[in-house]
Design an enzyme around this catalytic site. Structure first.
Site, PDB file in Angstrom:
ATOM      1  N   ASP A  11       0.798  -1.231   0.000  1.00  9.60           N
ATOM      2  CA  ASP A  11       0.000   0.000   0.000  1.00  9.60           C
ATOM      3  C   ASP A  11       0.828   1.276   0.000  1.00  9.60           C
ATOM      4  O   ASP A  11       0.300   2.357   0.273  1.00  9.60           O
ATOM      5  CB  ASP A  11      -0.961  -0.009   1.205  1.00  9.60           C
ATOM      6  CG  ASP A  11      -2.144  -0.934   0.957  1.00  9.60           C
ATOM      7  OD1 ASP A  11      -2.656  -0.921  -0.174  1.00  9.60           O
ATOM      8  OD2 ASP A  11      -2.517  -1.681   1.866  1.00  9.60           O
TER       9      ASP A  11
ATOM     10  N   ASP B  66      -7.241  -3.803  -5.542  1.00  9.26           N
ATOM     11  CA  ASP B  66      -6.853  -2.510  -4.963  1.00  9.26           C
ATOM     12  C   ASP B  66      -5.413  -2.118  -5.341  1.00  9.26           C
ATOM     13  O   ASP B  66      -5.059  -0.944  -5.396  1.00  9.26           O
ATOM     14  CB  ASP B  66      -6.934  -2.542  -3.428  1.00  9.26           C
ATOM     15  CG  ASP B  66      -8.073  -3.378  -2.880  1.00  9.26           C
ATOM     16  OD1 ASP B  66      -8.502  -4.322  -3.575  1.00  9.26           O
ATOM     17  OD2 ASP B  66      -8.522  -3.117  -1.766  1.00  9.26           O
TER      18      ASP B  66
END
Ligand code: GLY
Length: 404
Positions: free
Chosen positions: A124, A182
């Site tokens: 991330d 994602d």
């Protein structure tokens, strides 16, 4: 050597093109004066909300969500995947109203976030570092931020497995290699790093990851699985499943819009038409979906069991609006108008009292009603940091269509 110089020159040209592109009006995409005024008020309200949010934070903590049921503001440390959104939202608001107090708060937050540049245990880093330091460096180029971003891109790249052709998303047992849709959102950082350093390995990783995602994450109708489990030795797909969606075969709303945004960025960064086609197909899946409500804020999953009584996910709406406000610049007029009008409806809906909090409430967040992880009963119908970030970005992008 010559090829390399040409490659970098092309990337710099594409970067300049996209910056200029955002600032340009498009003759047939006209923002409504009434909505521009609403946005102006939203930014004023958001400014006071983010000052209120800031006043509640202790050193080194990052706002995560606010639950209206127990009136609780939850914060995180810098390692949580959302730690960059607070600074990113402050910077986006600052860009729109030039209130230096917002910039100061963003800088303070980034001081605590900087150490994550060396974190190789998360995929991330795009969210965490590019949303924060990337925006900060775009607004005020700074060698310290530049180095933090380069180190972040290096850390992210350590998670790439050439056999699989993907960056690993989640840690699991050694025989698993889990990649979530994602992860498309973390690639923008890698394109930036190639432009800055001339090292094409970042670019190649991003393109390879995106190509594997087209091949394995997408169904024939251009909806996306949430999680693909690859064999890390052979690259074979072992499982296609969900974690945050309703079912393995359902279309988890935020996953669909992460893909929409991610492939729009892929087209911006490469000008490869295949990514534009992918983004348009995803947009068609979403916009033609019979379960997309008239106000365009998706239910948390397009196949949630109790539609029309299922919860909406404001974050999915905000991400979708921002993505469509970029995609509409790259398509023909008829698609462009459709995407622009959809984004406009979303911004209007999110500006209504149903979604936009009254200043001084909602823990200081701008938007209400997002869904983080429904199956885990975590962050369900709460205010959430990334909904605010993409709403602020969508409002900025909408306003840019009024630019002379
Ligand atoms: N895993 C990121 C999200 O919840 O969308």
């Amino acid at each position: 050597m010559k090829t390399r110089i040409l490659f970098i020159a092309a990337l710099i040209y594409l970067a300049g093109f996209s910056q200029a592109c955002f600032a340009q009006a498009v003759s047939y995409l006209k923002p409504q004066a009434e909505l521009l005024n609403i946005i102006k008020q939203n930014i004023t309200d958001a400014d006071s909300q983010y000052k209120f949010l800031t006043s509640q934070l202790t050193a080194g903590r990052f706002p995560k969500n606010f639950n209206p049921v127990n009136n609780k503001l939850e914060t995180s440390n810098s390692g949580w995947w959302c730690s960059g959104f607070y600074a990113g939202t402050l910077l986006n608001l600052y860009e729109q109203n030039h209130d230096v107090a917002l910039l100061t708060a963003a800088k303070r937050s980034m001081d605590s976030l900087a150490k994550e540049q060396y974190n190789t245990h998360t995929h991330d880093l795009g969210f965490m570092m590019y949303i924060s330091f990337g925006n900060a460096n775009r607004l005020n180029p700074n060698p310290e931020y530049r180095q933090i971003l380069i180190n972040s891109a290096k850390s992210l790249s350590t998670r790439f497995n050439p056999k699989v052709g993907c960056i690993k998303s989640w840690e699991s047992k050694p025989s698993d290699f889990l990649v979530i849709i994602d992860n498309m959102m973390n690639l923008e950082l890698l394109f930036w790093a190639t432009r800055e350093t001339g090292d094409s390995s970042f670019y190649k990783i991003a393109v390879t990851h995106a190509n594997s995602t087209i091949k394995n994450h997408y169904r024939a109708d251009y909806s996306s699985y949430h999680v693909i489990n690859y064999n890390p030795e052979t690259g074979a797909v072992q499982q296609k499943k969900t974690a945050q969606g309703f079912a393995d075969e359902s279309a988890w709303a935020r996953g669909q819009v992460w893909g929409l945004y991610g492939f729009t960025v892929m087209y911006r960064e490469t000008k490869d038409k295949k990514y534009l086609e992918q983004a348009k197909h995803i947009a068609e899946f979403i916009l033609n979906n019979p379960n997309l409500p008239a106000d365009k804020i998706p239910y948390w999953d397009f196949n949630a069991p109790n539609i029309p009584n299922a919860l909406r996910d404001a974050s999915a709406g905000a991400i979708m609006a921002s993505a469509l406000l970029e995609l509409c610049r790259y398509t023909d007029k008829s698609n462009g108008v459709k995407y622009f009008n959809t984004a406009q409806s979303i911004i209007k809906t999110l500006s209504s009292s149903e979604y936009k909090a009254v200043p001084g409430t909602n823990g200081g967040f701008i938007l209400k009603h997002s869904v983080g992880h429904f199956p885990q009963k975590s962050e369900v119908d709460v205010a959430i940091s990334y909904a605010d970030y993409y709403f602020a970005e969508a409002m900025k992008r909408y306003t840019q269509f009024a630019a002379k």
